[in-house]
Design an enzyme around this catalytic site. Structure first.
Site, PDB file in Angstrom:
ATOM      1  N   GLY A  13       0.795  -1.240   0.000  1.00 51.79           N
ATOM      2  CA  GLY A  13       0.000   0.000   0.000  1.00 51.79           C
ATOM      3  C   GLY A  13       0.820   1.278   0.000  1.00 51.79           C
ATOM      4  O   GLY A  13       0.343   2.329   0.443  1.00 51.79           O
ATOM      5  N   LYS A  16       3.491   1.332  -5.067  1.00 52.36           N
ATOM      6  CA  LYS A  16       4.232   0.578  -6.105  1.00 52.36           C
ATOM      7  C   LYS A  16       3.480   0.577  -7.424  1.00 52.36           C
ATOM      8  O   LYS A  16       4.066   0.768  -8.496  1.00 52.36           O
ATOM      9  CB  LYS A  16       4.449  -0.893  -5.687  1.00 52.36           C
ATOM     10  CG  LYS A  16       5.327  -1.108  -4.500  1.00 52.36           C
ATOM     11  CD  LYS A  16       5.546  -2.582  -4.224  1.00 52.36           C
ATOM     12  CE  LYS A  16       4.292  -3.364  -3.874  1.00 52.36           C
ATOM     13  NZ  LYS A  16       3.704  -2.981  -2.581  1.00 52.36           N
ATOM     14  N   LYS A  33       1.871  -8.445 -13.125  1.00 54.71           N
ATOM     15  CA  LYS A  33       1.722  -8.643 -11.675  1.00 54.71           C
ATOM     16  C   LYS A  33       1.600 -10.150 -11.495  1.00 54.71           C
ATOM     17  O   LYS A  33       0.508 -10.716 -11.654  1.00 54.71           O
ATOM     18  CB  LYS A  33       0.456  -7.935 -11.180  1.00 54.71           C
ATOM     19  CG  LYS A  33       0.119  -8.171  -9.716  1.00 54.71           C
ATOM     20  CD  LYS A  33       0.758  -7.167  -8.802  1.00 54.71           C
ATOM     21  CE  LYS A  33       0.316  -7.400  -7.356  1.00 54.71           C
ATOM     22  NZ  LYS A  33       0.897  -6.405  -6.430  1.00 54.71           N
ATOM     23  N   GLU A 100       5.636  -6.151 -11.080  1.00 61.13           N
ATOM     24  CA  GLU A 100       5.397  -5.683  -9.700  1.00 61.13           C
ATOM     25  C   GLU A 100       5.247  -6.864  -8.753  1.00 61.13           C
ATOM     26  O   GLU A 100       4.439  -7.764  -8.990  1.00 61.13           O
ATOM     27  CB  GLU A 100       4.127  -4.809  -9.645  1.00 61.13           C
ATOM     28  CG  GLU A 100       3.888  -4.284  -8.228  1.00 61.13           C
ATOM     29  CD  GLU A 100       2.617  -3.467  -8.065  1.00 61.13           C
ATOM     30  OE1 GLU A 100       2.082  -2.955  -9.082  1.00 61.13           O
ATOM     31  OE2 GLU A 100       2.152  -3.345  -6.915  1.00 61.13           O
ATOM     32  N   GLY A 103       3.330  -6.676  -1.903  1.00 66.93           N
ATOM     33  CA  GLY A 103       3.774  -6.248  -0.579  1.00 66.93           C
ATOM     34  C   GLY A 103       5.242  -5.846  -0.580  1.00 66.93           C
ATOM     35  O   GLY A 103       5.691  -5.122  -1.454  1.00 66.93           O
TER      36      GLY A 103
HETATM   37  N1  LIG Z   1       1.804   9.408  -5.715  1.00 65.72           N
HETATM   38  C1  LIG Z   1       0.571   9.185  -5.223  1.00 65.72           C
HETATM   39  N2  LIG Z   1      -0.320  10.187  -5.127  1.00 65.72           N
HETATM   40  C2  LIG Z   1      -1.555   9.957  -4.637  1.00 65.72           C
HETATM   41  N3  LIG Z   1      -1.994   8.749  -4.229  1.00 65.72           N
HETATM   42  C3  LIG Z   1      -1.157   7.713  -4.309  1.00 65.72           C
HETATM   43  C4  LIG Z   1       0.163   7.873  -4.800  1.00 65.72           C
HETATM   44  N4  LIG Z   1       0.779   6.671  -4.763  1.00 65.72           N
HETATM   45  C5  LIG Z   1      -0.116   5.820  -4.260  1.00 65.72           C
HETATM   46  N5  LIG Z   1      -1.271   6.432  -3.987  1.00 65.72           N
HETATM   47  C6  LIG Z   1      -2.499   5.803  -3.450  1.00 65.72           C
HETATM   48  O1  LIG Z   1      -2.132   4.972  -2.355  1.00 65.72           O
HETATM   49  C7  LIG Z   1      -2.855   3.740  -2.384  1.00 65.72           C
HETATM   50  C8  LIG Z   1      -1.881   2.579  -2.455  1.00 65.72           C
HETATM   51  O2  LIG Z   1      -1.116   2.699  -3.656  1.00 65.72           O
HETATM   52  P1  LIG Z   1      -0.696   1.425  -4.514  1.00 65.72           P
HETATM   53  O3  LIG Z   1      -1.885   0.601  -4.868  1.00 65.72           O
HETATM   54  O4  LIG Z   1       0.143   1.925  -5.647  1.00 65.72           O
HETATM   55  O5  LIG Z   1       0.189   0.634  -3.437  1.00 65.72           O
HETATM   56  P2  LIG Z   1       1.025  -0.721  -3.638  1.00 65.72           P
HETATM   57  O6  LIG Z   1       2.315  -0.515  -2.936  1.00 65.72           O
HETATM   58  O7  LIG Z   1       1.064  -1.075  -5.063  1.00 65.72           O
HETATM   59  O8  LIG Z   1       0.151  -1.782  -2.835  1.00 65.72           O
HETATM   60  P3  LIG Z   1       0.144  -3.421  -2.983  1.00 65.72           P
HETATM   61  O9  LIG Z   1       1.162  -3.908  -2.004  1.00 65.72           O
HETATM   62  O10 LIG Z   1      -1.263  -3.748  -2.586  1.00 65.72           O
HETATM   63  O11 LIG Z   1       0.465  -3.774  -4.410  1.00 65.72           O
HETATM   64  C9  LIG Z   1      -3.791   3.830  -3.598  1.00 65.72           C
HETATM   65  O12 LIG Z   1      -5.030   4.294  -3.167  1.00 65.72           O
HETATM   66  C10 LIG Z   1      -3.119   4.864  -4.479  1.00 65.72           C
HETATM   67  O13 LIG Z   1      -4.028   5.537  -5.336  1.00 65.72           O
HETATM   68 MG   LIG Z   2       0.344  -2.749  -6.051  1.00 69.06          MG
END
Ligand SMILES: Nc1ncnc2c1ncn2[C@@H]1O[C@H](COP(=O)(O)OP(=O)(O)OP(=O)(O)O)[C@@H](O)[C@H]1O
Ligand SMILES: [Mg+2]
Length: 210
Positions: A13, A16, A33, A100, A103
């Site tokens: 979260g 990424k 993914k 990707e 976590g």
């Molecule tokens: N640069 C950003 N600006 C605004 N919101 C963001 C940004 N980066 C991430 N978010 C928001 O934060 C939340 C988590 O982002 P994201 O899904 O990219 O995380 P993740 O690391 O890929 O999670 P996972 O481990 O589930 O794959 C989402 O709601 C996303 O829209």
């Molecule tokens: Mg993700």
């Protein structure tokens, strides 16, 4: 010239997928993914498709689609399956590829296999995404150590969040790691704003080939 980058992070979260979408859009890369845990909301592949606007041919189907939003090993066990690393071989494609993880670095795929072990097999450059918020120095340095312990090639760190120059400089120095850039929090996450943010805060030449 085609490139392949593995996107991982210090935690779940942290952004990424948003960074992966920005990078995939900037280099015109395909996205994969391999293990998606949690199917109750938009999947990471669907998010990247929406933000990049790329054609469906640029999305490699997940090797595992697991219903439970949990650690991959637990989500797989819930469905009475065991994740087979043989099914996680990097796809051979023409052009660039962004992959990707799920976590963080040591998230288990099964009891005796962490995602970082698979990164080591792939032997492609890893981009470590980290928050700029409090706590990130420790998480980022620990993640770098875990990657290096397994001889995973680390391309650099990407920060996500507000400017924290002291934190970023400290990680660069202690971690002996290149900072690739920082993606600021966007008030609205859409393809256009993301593309602008990527070109303002990153250098495309850092991602041109690997
Ligand atoms: N640069 C950003 N600006 C605004 N919101 C963001 C940004 N980066 C991430 N978010 C928001 O934060 C939340 C988590 O982002 P994201 O899904 O990219 O995380 P993740 O690391 O890929 O999670 P996972 O481990 O589930 O794959 C989402 O709601 C996303 O829209
Ligand atoms: Mg993700």
């Amino acid at each position: 010239m085609s490139a392949c980058f593995i996107i991982t992070g210090t935690d779940t979260g942290i952004g990424k997928t948003i960074f992966a979408a920005a990078l995939a859009q900037a280099v015109g890369a395909a996205y994969w993914k391999p293990v998606q845990a949690g199917l109750d909301r938009e999947t990471d592949t669907q998010i990247v498709a929406r933000l990049t606007g790329h054609a469906s041919g640029l999305f490699i189907p997940e090797a595992y689609r697991l219903t439970l939003p949990a650690s991959p090993h637990a989500a797989a066990a819930h469905e009475n399956i065991s994740i087979d690393p043989e099914k996680l071989k990097l796809p051979c494609i023409e052009g660039s590829l962004i992959v990707e993880g799920a976590g963080g670095v040591l998230v288990p795929l099964k009891r005796d296999l962490a995602f970082a072990d698979v990164f080591a097999r792939w032997n492609k450059p890893v981009v470590l995404c980290a928050r700029t918020a409090l706590g990130t120095i420790n998480h980022t340095l620990l993640s770098l150590e875990a990657l290096r312990f397994r001889n995973v090639p680390v391309h650099g760190v990407v920060f996500i969040g507000d400017e924290e120059s002291e934190t970023i400089a400290t990680i660069a120095k202690i971690g002996r790691i290149k900072v690739l850039g920082r993606l600021p929090f966007l008030a609205q996450v859409n393809g256009e704003l993301l593309s602008q943010a990527f070109s303002n805060h990153f250098s495309i030449t850092d991602f041109e080939r690997a």
